[in-house]
Design a protein around this motif. Sequence first.
Motif, PDB file in Angstrom:
ATOM      1  N   PRO A 223       8.673  21.105   8.233  1.00  0.00           N
ATOM      2  CA  PRO A 223       8.547  22.566   8.204  1.00  0.00           C
ATOM      3  C   PRO A 223       7.764  23.125   9.388  1.00  0.00           C
ATOM      4  O   PRO A 223       8.126  24.190   9.925  1.00  0.00           O
ATOM      5  CB  PRO A 223       7.813  22.826   6.887  1.00  0.00           C
ATOM      6  CG  PRO A 223       8.158  21.657   6.023  1.00  0.00           C
ATOM      7  CD  PRO A 223       8.199  20.495   6.971  1.00  0.00           C
ATOM      8  N   THR A 224       6.715  22.428   9.798  1.00  0.00           N
ATOM      9  CA  THR A 224       5.924  22.896  10.942  1.00  0.00           C
ATOM     10  C   THR A 224       6.752  22.908  12.214  1.00  0.00           C
ATOM     11  O   THR A 224       6.708  23.866  12.995  1.00  0.00           O
ATOM     12  CB  THR A 224       4.678  22.006  11.141  1.00  0.00           C
ATOM     13  OG1 THR A 224       3.934  21.953   9.926  1.00  0.00           O
ATOM     14  CG2 THR A 224       3.787  22.540  12.254  1.00  0.00           C
ATOM     15  N   GLY A 225       7.520  21.842  12.435  1.00  0.00           N
ATOM     16  CA  GLY A 225       8.354  21.777  13.625  1.00  0.00           C
ATOM     17  C   GLY A 225       9.437  22.832  13.643  1.00  0.00           C
ATOM     18  O   GLY A 225       9.707  23.463  14.676  1.00  0.00           O
TER      19      GLY A 225
ATOM     20  N   GLU B  25      16.327  14.710   3.540  1.00  0.00           N
ATOM     21  CA  GLU B  25      17.398  13.729   3.329  1.00  0.00           C
ATOM     22  C   GLU B  25      18.127  13.429   4.630  1.00  0.00           C
ATOM     23  O   GLU B  25      18.484  12.267   4.902  1.00  0.00           O
ATOM     24  CB  GLU B  25      18.385  14.259   2.285  1.00  0.00           C
ATOM     25  CG  GLU B  25      17.824  14.335   0.879  1.00  0.00           C
ATOM     26  CD  GLU B  25      18.813  14.929  -0.094  1.00  0.00           C
ATOM     27  OE1 GLU B  25      19.985  15.143   0.313  1.00  0.00           O
ATOM     28  OE2 GLU B  25      18.438  15.191  -1.252  1.00  0.00           O
ATOM     29  N   LEU B  26      18.358  14.456   5.430  1.00  0.00           N
ATOM     30  CA  LEU B  26      19.013  14.254   6.724  1.00  0.00           C
ATOM     31  C   LEU B  26      18.187  13.349   7.614  1.00  0.00           C
ATOM     32  O   LEU B  26      18.713  12.415   8.225  1.00  0.00           O
ATOM     33  CB  LEU B  26      19.239  15.602   7.412  1.00  0.00           C
ATOM     34  CG  LEU B  26      19.677  15.543   8.878  1.00  0.00           C
ATOM     35  CD1 LEU B  26      21.045  14.887   9.000  1.00  0.00           C
ATOM     36  CD2 LEU B  26      19.679  16.929   9.500  1.00  0.00           C
ATOM     37  N   ARG B  27      16.885  13.624   7.700  1.00  0.00           N
ATOM     38  CA  ARG B  27      16.018  12.809   8.555  1.00  0.00           C
ATOM     39  C   ARG B  27      16.058  11.353   8.123  1.00  0.00           C
ATOM     40  O   ARG B  27      16.142  10.435   8.959  1.00  0.00           O
ATOM     41  CB  ARG B  27      14.592  13.359   8.477  1.00  0.00           C
ATOM     42  CG  ARG B  27      13.707  12.972   9.666  1.00  0.00           C
ATOM     43  CD  ARG B  27      13.238  11.533   9.701  1.00  0.00           C
ATOM     44  NE  ARG B  27      12.402  11.189   8.568  1.00  0.00           N
ATOM     45  CZ  ARG B  27      11.857   9.996   8.402  1.00  0.00           C
ATOM     46  NH1 ARG B  27      12.086   9.019   9.282  1.00  0.00           N
ATOM     47  NH2 ARG B  27      11.121   9.735   7.344  1.00  0.00           N
ATOM     48  N   ARG B  28      16.020  11.126   6.839  1.00  0.00           N
ATOM     49  CA  ARG B  28      16.016   9.746   6.343  1.00  0.00           C
ATOM     50  C   ARG B  28      17.367   9.063   6.547  1.00  0.00           C
ATOM     51  O   ARG B  28      17.438   7.853   6.780  1.00  0.00           O
ATOM     52  CB  ARG B  28      15.601   9.734   4.865  1.00  0.00           C
ATOM     53  CG  ARG B  28      14.151  10.191   4.679  1.00  0.00           C
ATOM     54  CD  ARG B  28      13.694  10.169   3.236  1.00  0.00           C
ATOM     55  NE  ARG B  28      12.286  10.568   3.159  1.00  0.00           N
ATOM     56  CZ  ARG B  28      11.557  10.548   2.039  1.00  0.00           C
ATOM     57  NH1 ARG B  28      12.118  10.154   0.908  1.00  0.00           N
ATOM     58  NH2 ARG B  28      10.295  10.920   2.077  1.00  0.00           N
TER      59      ARG B  28
ATOM     60  N   LEU C  47      14.832  20.344  15.117  1.00  0.00           N
ATOM     61  CA  LEU C  47      15.587  21.287  15.941  1.00  0.00           C
ATOM     62  C   LEU C  47      16.846  21.754  15.223  1.00  0.00           C
ATOM     63  O   LEU C  47      17.227  22.928  15.323  1.00  0.00           O
ATOM     64  CB  LEU C  47      15.931  20.671  17.299  1.00  0.00           C
ATOM     65  CG  LEU C  47      16.594  21.624  18.302  1.00  0.00           C
ATOM     66  CD1 LEU C  47      15.748  22.874  18.538  1.00  0.00           C
ATOM     67  CD2 LEU C  47      16.870  20.920  19.631  1.00  0.00           C
ATOM     68  N   LEU C  48      17.487  20.863  14.480  1.00  0.00           N
ATOM     69  CA  LEU C  48      18.657  21.263  13.696  1.00  0.00           C
ATOM     70  C   LEU C  48      18.275  22.311  12.656  1.00  0.00           C
ATOM     71  O   LEU C  48      18.990  23.304  12.458  1.00  0.00           O
ATOM     72  CB  LEU C  48      19.267  20.044  13.001  1.00  0.00           C
ATOM     73  CG  LEU C  48      20.424  19.347  13.700  1.00  0.00           C
ATOM     74  CD1 LEU C  48      20.832  18.101  12.920  1.00  0.00           C
ATOM     75  CD2 LEU C  48      21.610  20.272  13.880  1.00  0.00           C
ATOM     76  N   GLY C  49      17.146  22.099  11.990  1.00  0.00           N
ATOM     77  CA  GLY C  49      16.706  23.071  11.001  1.00  0.00           C
ATOM     78  C   GLY C  49      16.492  24.442  11.616  1.00  0.00           C
ATOM     79  O   GLY C  49      16.953  25.460  11.082  1.00  0.00           O
ATOM     80  N   ALA C  50      15.806  24.477  12.753  1.00  0.00           N
ATOM     81  CA  ALA C  50      15.585  25.752  13.436  1.00  0.00           C
ATOM     82  C   ALA C  50      16.902  26.376  13.872  1.00  0.00           C
ATOM     83  O   ALA C  50      17.099  27.594  13.765  1.00  0.00           O
ATOM     84  CB  ALA C  50      14.677  25.533  14.645  1.00  0.00           C
ATOM     85  N   ALA C  51      17.824  25.541  14.353  1.00  0.00           N
ATOM     86  CA  ALA C  51      19.120  26.041  14.803  1.00  0.00           C
ATOM     87  C   ALA C  51      19.877  26.731  13.669  1.00  0.00           C
ATOM     88  O   ALA C  51      20.466  27.811  13.854  1.00  0.00           O
ATOM     89  CB  ALA C  51      19.949  24.889  15.373  1.00  0.00           C
TER      90      ALA C  51
ATOM     91  N   LEU D  66      13.139  28.163   3.910  1.00  0.00           N
ATOM     92  CA  LEU D  66      12.549  26.833   4.026  1.00  0.00           C
ATOM     93  C   LEU D  66      12.498  26.147   2.672  1.00  0.00           C
ATOM     94  O   LEU D  66      12.842  24.966   2.549  1.00  0.00           O
ATOM     95  CB  LEU D  66      11.143  26.936   4.619  1.00  0.00           C
ATOM     96  CG  LEU D  66      10.447  25.600   4.935  1.00  0.00           C
ATOM     97  CD1 LEU D  66      11.233  24.828   5.989  1.00  0.00           C
ATOM     98  CD2 LEU D  66       9.020  25.860   5.414  1.00  0.00           C
ATOM     99  N   ASN D  67      12.100  26.880   1.659  1.00  0.00           N
ATOM    100  CA  ASN D  67      12.040  26.308   0.314  1.00  0.00           C
ATOM    101  C   ASN D  67      13.416  25.833  -0.147  1.00  0.00           C
ATOM    102  O   ASN D  67      13.540  24.801  -0.816  1.00  0.00           O
ATOM    103  CB  ASN D  67      11.495  27.353  -0.668  1.00  0.00           C
ATOM    104  CG  ASN D  67      11.312  26.794  -2.059  1.00  0.00           C
ATOM    105  OD1 ASN D  67      10.491  25.908  -2.292  1.00  0.00           O
ATOM    106  ND2 ASN D  67      12.080  27.312  -3.010  1.00  0.00           N
ATOM    107  N   ASP D  68      14.445  26.564   0.241  1.00  0.00           N
ATOM    108  CA  ASP D  68      15.810  26.205  -0.154  1.00  0.00           C
ATOM    109  C   ASP D  68      16.377  25.038   0.650  1.00  0.00           C
ATOM    110  O   ASP D  68      17.330  24.389   0.202  1.00  0.00           O
ATOM    111  CB  ASP D  68      16.741  27.412   0.010  1.00  0.00           C
ATOM    112  CG  ASP D  68      16.443  28.535  -0.974  1.00  0.00           C
ATOM    113  OD1 ASP D  68      15.762  28.272  -1.984  1.00  0.00           O
ATOM    114  OD2 ASP D  68      16.872  29.675  -0.705  1.00  0.00           O
ATOM    115  N   ASN D  69      15.813  24.784   1.832  1.00  0.00           N
ATOM    116  CA  ASN D  69      16.436  23.820   2.750  1.00  0.00           C
ATOM    117  C   ASN D  69      15.607  22.586   3.080  1.00  0.00           C
ATOM    118  O   ASN D  69      16.139  21.640   3.663  1.00  0.00           O
ATOM    119  CB  ASN D  69      16.793  24.533   4.060  1.00  0.00           C
ATOM    120  CG  ASN D  69      17.963  25.476   3.902  1.00  0.00           C
ATOM    121  OD1 ASN D  69      19.114  25.076   3.961  1.00  0.00           O
ATOM    122  ND2 ASN D  69      17.663  26.753   3.691  1.00  0.00           N
ATOM    123  N   VAL D  70      14.329  22.569   2.726  1.00  0.00           N
ATOM    124  CA  VAL D  70      13.473  21.459   3.162  1.00  0.00           C
ATOM    125  C   VAL D  70      13.904  20.132   2.540  1.00  0.00           C
ATOM    126  O   VAL D  70      13.784  19.076   3.185  1.00  0.00           O
ATOM    127  CB  VAL D  70      11.993  21.761   2.860  1.00  0.00           C
ATOM    128  CG1 VAL D  70      11.708  21.757   1.357  1.00  0.00           C
ATOM    129  CG2 VAL D  70      11.089  20.762   3.575  1.00  0.00           C
TER     130      VAL D  70
END
Length: 399
Positions: free
Chosen positions: A380-382, A18-21, A113-117, A9-13
């Motif tokens: 991160p929570t999602g 940026e993706l969300r924005r 969902l993409l992050g979890a995937a 998570l620390n490496d990807n948040v």
Amino acid sequence: MGTDFAKWLNDNVAWLTELRRDLHAHPELGFEEERTSRIVADMLRQAGIEVTQNVGRTGVIGVIKGRLPGQRSIGLRADMDALPILEATGLPYASKSSGCMHACGHDGHTTMLLGAALYLAENRDFGGTLNLIFQPAEEGRGGADAMLADGIFERFPCDAIYGLHNQPGAPVGTMAGRLGPSMAAADFWQVIFKGVGGHGGVAPHQATDITYAQAQFVLSLQGIVGRSLAPLETGVISVGYIHGGSAVAPSVIPSELVIGGTTRSFRPETRDLIERRMREVADQTARTWGCQAEFKFNRSTSVVVSAEEPFKSASAAARATVGEQNYNDRLDLSCAGEDFANMMDVRPGAFLWIGNGIEPDGTFHQLHTPHYNFNDDIIPTGVRYWINLTHLELGGDCV
């Protein structure tokens, strides 16, 4: 040994934010999510996930097979579409498409969902099959129905399905849900009154004044709620538009008038009764004033009903994610509509909410408003919730 989630998570948040924005800056209306779908599909493929595009026109399905034994399959769903709203946030990543805006947080839903995937593609320490459902056209254009018509659950079988939505006004780090009905059936209606027009100043008596008929009809609508429904039953009938006549010809009584709006209900019997009584009132009112009425009732989304077993799993995942004290499993009923309900009519599922935050002064911007913005702090929570839910359903340890 799987990847440590905290480190992942620390490496990807940062890039998830940026993706969300980026998605926020490039909103697309229902069934027009070409760019969004392409980004989703490309990211899933790059992670080694099996991808099927164009499910329900612009929908995307990703399939992850666990490396452990197991036959169970579940579906996790995120919506992708935006709304026809002119953004007024003034953010540096505000919509670049005038009159189109992510005013409901679907940009954030897709990102979580993409992050979890991507994490689960790297760490397949579960059994069975995980179906990632990126749905188009949730906002009133029938995306869930389009995916159902395209055979989503025949092609991608799911024993249970799950949805998640952000909740403005609820603190960051909280989640909520409700067993059984939680959101209303949202339907839309229209009446076209037709009569004989005329001169409103010279010979109004020679016209069949449909404006009078519609006025009586509107007044009668709340009588359906007040007298046709049982005292403790919930139902809503609202008028959203009235069109008739011309501002440049105010002396002319129109020969046609269109009126429409929405209804909300929580039980099939109530839904049926509202439709029947509205049709009767429209017909009877028209006959009383010597005109005709064409009544249409469009059943849009079903009641959101979280089934017992999926709700237990979703609640356990929520508690594992935010803690017992930060999970509310007695969420109040809402008259909002959600077309994931139509999928839940076909497969048992659960639908939860994730807190989108409150400003320091206690204010917040509601969904579907020009100043709304998804809160990146809840990504991160999602992501963690979706991972925990997958592990609780298909095996593995919570993160």
